[in-house]
Structure formats: C-alpha cells, structure tokens
Design an enzyme around this catalytic site. Structure first.
Site, PDB file in Angstrom:
ATOM      1  CD  GLU A 248      26.627  40.255  45.224  1.00 35.10           C
ATOM      2  OE1 GLU A 248      27.794  40.127  45.658  1.00 35.10           O
ATOM      3  OE2 GLU A 248      25.734  41.019  45.386  1.00 35.10           O
TER       4      GLU A 248
ATOM      5  CG  HIS B 124      30.078  40.187  48.310  1.00 35.63           C
ATOM      6  ND1 HIS B 124      28.794  39.921  48.583  1.00 35.63           N
ATOM      7  CD2 HIS B 124      30.757  39.597  49.229  1.00 35.63           C
ATOM      8  CE1 HIS B 124      28.681  39.373  49.674  1.00 35.63           C
ATOM      9  NE2 HIS B 124      29.979  38.806  50.087  1.00 35.63           N
TER      10      HIS B 124
ATOM     11  CD  GLU C 258      30.490  44.518  47.379  1.00 37.17           C
ATOM     12  OE1 GLU C 258      30.081  44.233  46.072  1.00 37.17           O
ATOM     13  OE2 GLU C 258      30.150  44.410  48.089  1.00 37.17           O
TER      14      GLU C 258
END
Length: 458
Positions: free
Chosen positions: A89, A216, A308
């Site tokens: 990631e 992430h 995220e």
C-alpha cells in the site's frame, strides 16, 4: 579546467539535494535520501532519526518537524503519521514524502499557517513502517495480478494484526470493572511481535503522542476505533456490529475532518463501496484483532484513526500528483486537530511536575495521564466538562471546564499531598458494669473469628 569541473560537480550535488520531491515511487535508498534532503533544506526545524530496524535490517526512519527538533516543549503536543504499514500500500509512503517537502518549503516561504503549526506542534512522520514488504511490492510494480504481494513483512506477518490484543481486556473491564486506559502489556509481548511492531511500540513509549493517523490503501474511507468487534454477529454483507469507544463522537469528528477536507472521500461512494460521510467505525466495516489504532487508544494517550486513501494499493506514478492534491489539505487539517480540548500542567504544592497523574473527564470512561514533564493533553469536543486530576499520595482536584471550538483550554492542576488519616482505636464495654475491656485490633478480631468458624461450635 579541473577547478571548473569541481565547481560544476559541487553545484550538481547541491541541486540534487535541494530538488523538489518528484511524483514517482521511491525505493528504500531514494526514501532515505529524500528525508535527509528535506533535513538539509530545513535544518532548523527538522531531524531525521531511526526507531529501529526491519527484519532485513532496513532502518525505520522518522522525520521530525519542530521549532526545537529533538526536544519536547511542555504544553506542545506530539502528533505522528505512519505510512506503508502494509508494504504493497504505497500511496501513504509517497504522501508522507510530499508532505515533508511541503512543510519545509512553506515554512521557508513564511506561510503563516505552516509556521504556526510547526511552532506549536511537534510532528513525527514515519513514511514506511514496512520497508521490506515495500521492496517486494515495488519489484512487482503497479497494475500486476499479485494483489497481496508485499503486504506482510519479511517474516510473512501482517503488521496490522501483530499488536498485543488489549481489546479483550477492555471489553471485560467495561462489563465488570477495571482500568479504562494504559492497559499493561503481556509479560511475553516482545516474543509475540515482529521487529517493526516492537520498534513502533517503543516509539510510542518514548513520546507522549496525542494524535495519530495510519495511512493505508485499497479503499477510500476514514476508519476510527474500535476495530475489533465486541459482538461477533454479522449485520450485513462484510459488516459486523459497530463497537464504539467512549470517545466515539470525538473520533467521528476527527474522521470527518479528514474526509471533508479530502478531495472526494466525503462523497461516500468510492471503490465500489459506500460509507456515509466517507467515514466508518472499524468494527462496523469488518472486525480486526490486534490492530494498531486500537492499541494506541488502549495502551497510550494517543488517539489514532486509519486512513484508507486509494482504490489502488500501489497506484501508477501518473496518479500520484492527483492523489497528493486530493490529500494535501486534509493532511494539514488533521494535524491541526491536536489543538483542541484541554491541556495543562499537573504540579505539586512546590510546583514540581507530576508525571503519570490521571486526568478523568466525567461521563467519558477513558482517562489520560500526564507525561514525564507533567503536561497533559485531553482531546475533547466543545462543551462543558467536569475534569479531575489524581495521583498516588495526593488529594484529587476537580474543576469545571468550558471547551470552545478553537484553541485548547488551559487547565492546570496543583495537587496537595494527602494527610494520612489515623483511625481511633475503638473500645467495647466490658461485661462488668463500669469497666471497659481492651479489644483486639480489627485484623486480629477477624482472625480469631475465622479460627472459631474453622473449629466449629464448642
């Protein structure tokens, strides 16, 4: 001619050291050079340090921003960003390098917002928690079929499933009573975690972090604690029961600050999934045990959320500039959130600092503690609160505090030493009129009663 060549080479080296961070993926050596380049550009406000090494021996480098790098200034909060926990990631890693260059450049350009942020905050940026996994993923490159290649560390361990599980203990304590903060580590914790995890835990012990975000990829949403579900019932496709912390409203606000400052996260529809306001309780999304954000909240004073940031775990280089522009304002606004709630000093009668004093807020079952310098920080939403400070050997102090929407409210505590209370010896009347018989101390009396019970009736 040789002198001209020497000057040319010197200028070329200087240019390489001050050239801006380019929008490309940086392998380990490039990452290290970039961090030291920023330090070279802004030596008065930066410091590069290592918190440990990975399985394969790569340093976990941190870039610090402060007007006094390397020094904790009382009442100045510490905040951290952690990128690339999962090696594949990659966006968070690149965003951290861009953010580092941006903070340095804007400080040099006297951008008042950035100058004030660095003067009032100590910022720690860890671009890559998993440099070994990244090298595996980078060797494969973006848009390749191995979706999980490089996710784990060199020992094949998912670092976001590798922290000691403290949720089990807090859920028990919430039901039956027990500590609500700074839960202790298991005796054998060092043998249970990976070198990278161990380094980050020691890092948490070294600094009194107040706020944090863990970057992430694979979705676009701001995720807040708890990650581990208290109930294991399923409430829909890929959804488990929401498990809020005592600071749930505060965490929602922190997540929304990032989401609404982001270019498109707040819209909710991203990567084929929908999250209202672009945020989610971690356990409501899917239950995760031994994660880092829950560990921060339960073992330290730090409030961490998980960001995220991209549908592609390893986005192509041509997307990096767009991603930076979409995240830049959100990254700055999130750092600024550390300046809310209350903060202050905990002192004794002689104005000595009291470390590890407990700061409790009535109605919120989660306490924080003062740091080594006696200063504490308690993030709170605007409102009126009853706040107490306690320390062993001292009388507690309680105050009523009004918290506004802007700067934190300064609340200092001066604790006085407790005066030991001596209980008078109680005497019972004798069976003979006018004469008092001496009785045994309470502990001795209980012991005699217990012996009588053990012997049974005469």
């Amino acid at each position: 001619m040789s002198d001209l060549l020497s000057v040319f080479l010197h200028l070329l080296l200087l240019f390489k050291l001050v050239a801006p961070v380019t929008f490309r993926h940086h392998r380990y050596d490039d990452l290290v050079r970039t961090l030291y380049k920023v330090q070279n550009e802004c030596p008065g406000i930066t410091r590069v340090y290592s918190i440990g090494r990975s399985v394969e021996g790569r340093h976990l480098y941190v870039l610090e921003f402060s007007d006094h790098p390397g020094i904790h200034e009382p009442l100045e909060p510490e905040v951290k960003y952690v990128g690339n926990m999962h090696g594949n990631e990659a966006l968070g890693r690149e965003l951290m390098l861009q953010l580092s260059e941006f903070l340095c450049e804007e400080f040099r350009n006297r951008n008042q917002r950035i100058v004030q942020l660095i003067q009032d905050t100590r910022i720690h940026i860890l671009p890559s928690m998993n440099p070994d996994g990244y090298e595996v993923a980078a060797a494969q490159g973006p848009n390749k079929p191995g979706y999980l290649v490089g996710r784990n560390n060199a020992n094949g361990v998912d670092l976001n499933r590798n922290f000691p599980d403290l949720n089990t203990y807090i859920y028990y304590n919430e039901k039956y009573g027990g500590p609500n903060h700074h839960l202790p580590l298991p005796d054998n914790w060092k043998s249970q975690v990976e070198p990278e995890t161990r380094a980050v835990i020691r890092w948490m012990h070294s600094f009194n972090f107040v706020l944090s975000a863990n970057l992430h990829g694979g979705a676009v949403v701001a995720n807040y604690p708890y990650d581990k579900s208290f109930e294991h019932r399923v409430r829909g496709v890929r959804r488990t029961a929401s498990t809020p912390t005592p600071d749930d409203k505060l965490f929602q606000k922190l997540a929304k600050v990032y989401s609404y400052a982001h270019g498109w996260m707040f819209q909710g529809w991203n990567c084929g999934d929908y999250f209202p306001d672009g945020i989610t309780n971690g356990a409501s999304w899917y239950s995760l045990s031994k994660g880092m954000q829950d560990f921060n909240y339960l073992h330290t004073n730090c409030f961490e959320i998980t960001l995220e940031l991209s549908c592609d775990k390893f986005p192509p280089e041509e997307e990096l500039q767009r991603e930076w522009l979409g995240n830049r304002e959100a990254l700055i606004q999130f750092l600024e959130q550390v300046h809310q709630g209350i903060k202050g000093m905990v002192l004794d009668e002689n104005y000595n600092n009291l470390a590890n004093a407990v700061i409790s807020v009535s109605g919120i079952n989660h306490d924080v503690t003062s740091g080594d310098h006696g200063d504490y920080f308690r993030l709170l939403l605007p409102g009126i609160y009853t706040v107490s400070a306690t320390a062993p050997g001292y009388d507690p102090e309680t105050v009523t505090v009004t918290v506004g929407p802007a700067e934190p409210t300064l609340v200092n505590f001066h604790l006085k030493r407790s005066i030991p209370q001596v209980s008078p010896v109680r005497r019972a009347p004798s069976r003979r009129h006018g004469v008092r018989a001496k009785v045994q101390p309470q502990a001795r009396k209980k012991e005699m009663e217990m012996r009588q019970l053990q012997r049974g009736p005469a």
